[in-house]
Write a protein that holds these residues in place. Structure first.
Motif, PDB file in Angstrom:
ATOM      1  N   SER A  83       1.111  -2.993   1.891  1.00  0.00           N
ATOM      2  CA  SER A  83       2.446  -2.438   2.118  1.00  0.00           C
ATOM      3  C   SER A  83       3.372  -3.466   2.756  1.00  0.00           C
ATOM      4  O   SER A  83       4.572  -3.479   2.481  1.00  0.00           O
ATOM      5  CB  SER A  83       2.355  -1.201   3.023  1.00  0.00           C
ATOM      6  OG  SER A  83       1.587  -0.185   2.414  1.00  0.00           O
ATOM      7  N   LYS A  86       4.232  -6.082  -0.349  1.00  0.00           N
ATOM      8  CA  LYS A  86       4.895  -5.656  -1.577  1.00  0.00           C
ATOM      9  C   LYS A  86       6.366  -5.307  -1.333  1.00  0.00           C
ATOM     10  O   LYS A  86       6.779  -5.019  -0.224  1.00  0.00           O
ATOM     11  CB  LYS A  86       4.179  -4.452  -2.185  1.00  0.00           C
ATOM     12  CG  LYS A  86       4.367  -3.148  -1.433  1.00  0.00           C
ATOM     13  CD  LYS A  86       3.646  -1.997  -2.135  1.00  0.00           C
ATOM     14  CE  LYS A  86       3.909  -0.673  -1.418  1.00  0.00           C
ATOM     15  NZ  LYS A  86       3.196   0.449  -2.062  1.00  0.00           N
ATOM     16  N   GLY A  87       7.136  -5.315  -2.416  1.00  0.00           N
ATOM     17  CA  GLY A  87       8.538  -4.928  -2.325  1.00  0.00           C
ATOM     18  C   GLY A  87       9.417  -6.034  -1.782  1.00  0.00           C
ATOM     19  O   GLY A  87       8.989  -7.177  -1.571  1.00  0.00           O
TER      20      GLY A  87
END
Length: 286
Positions: A83, A86-87
């Motif tokens: 988490s 990513k992004g």
């Protein structure tokens, strides 16, 4: 007893309205090794996915906390790292926190189960935990760190990496003491003078964890609740991951360093079912 736990979890979800208190009591009073098998037993007994049922019935930070508590420690670390990466943008603070505080074996296990996206690649040394300390080697390492930083134009970051990743915690504590005797300055101050950005944050986190791991996490928890707004992701991650490791020690460091109990700070900074379950993980006031 285990079948009763599964039944309580099922009843807490299928009754008219979700019985959040039953879920809090069940998860908050069980260890991770007792909680995780509930997933398979729930599926076997009722043919349903407990994670999906909980996700659909709960919401907000309380749901995030419950989801975290139903992962193994390694699964949770891998999930948090994924988490963080990513992004758009990267949560460097999360990466630094996890990778600086886990052992080499723990990092290897995180690598093993990291399945989503590109394989996680992290650099770790061969730091063992034997308590034998060679004072002469500690002095040599302290001299090498001084030569690579304070006594050099620019900083030889590779030398810091080599020493901090390859020595045992007990040896490094001796190195830090020798370093202070040698140059009259704490190594953390030298790192802050010589480095910046994520490199500085990472090195400081490693040093703080080596010196006093509970104090490091107490500081992280304090900063997650300090000021306006709460960094709930950080709060959840640390409370779940340390609840069965060193929470009592963290609580003691919290009172000593910040003048009030972790329990009191959580009570004043959170609310509702989310607060109730966090306080169960905390284990008590001080």
């Amino acid at each position: 007893m285990f079948k009763i736990c599964v039944l309580i979890c099922y009843c807490g979800l299928v009754c008219a309205g979700t019985d959040e208190q039953a879920i809090i009591n069940l998860l908050g009073s069980r260890s991770n090794k007792q909680r995780v098998p509930l997933l398979r037993a729930y599926k076997t007994s009722y043919g349903k996915d407990l994670i999906k049922d909980l996700h659909s019935e709960l919401s907000g930070d309380f749901r995030k906390l419950v989801m975290a508590m139903l992962k193994t420690p390694t699964e949770f670390d891998a999930y948090e790292l994924n988490s963080a990466i990513k992004g758009a943008g990267t949560d460097e603070a999360c990466l630094i926190e996890i990778l600086s505080s886990r052992s080499n074996n723990e990092i290897k296990e995180i690598n093993r189960i990291y399945k989503q996206g590109e394989k996680l690649r992290v650099v770790h040394g061969n730091r063992d935990e034997r308590e034998n300390v060679d004072i002469s080697l500690a002095k040599q390492d302290a001299q090498a760190l001084y030569a690579a930083g304070e006594n050099k134009l620019g900083t030889d970051e590779s030398k810091f990496n080599a020493i901090l990743c390859a020595r045992s915690k007990s040896h490094l504590r001796a190195v830090f003491l020798e370093y202070q005797h040698m140059c009259g300055r704490d190594i953390e101050k030298s790192i802050s003078r010589e480095m910046s950005g994520d490199l500085e944050s990472g090195m400081l986190a490693v040093v703080k964890c080596i010196k006093n791991t509970p104090a490091y996490f107490a500081e992280r928890l304090y900063k997650s609740m300090k000021g306006a707004g709460t960094k709930d992701r950080t709060l959840i991650r640390i409370m779940v991951s340390r609840s069965e490791v060193d929470m009592l020690d963290i609580r003691q460091e919290y009172v000593k360093n910040y003048g009030k109990s972790l329990y009191t700070h959580i009570s004043g900074d959170t609310s509702g079912d989310y607060k109730k379950l966090l306080l169960m993980l905390c284990g008590g006031s001080d």
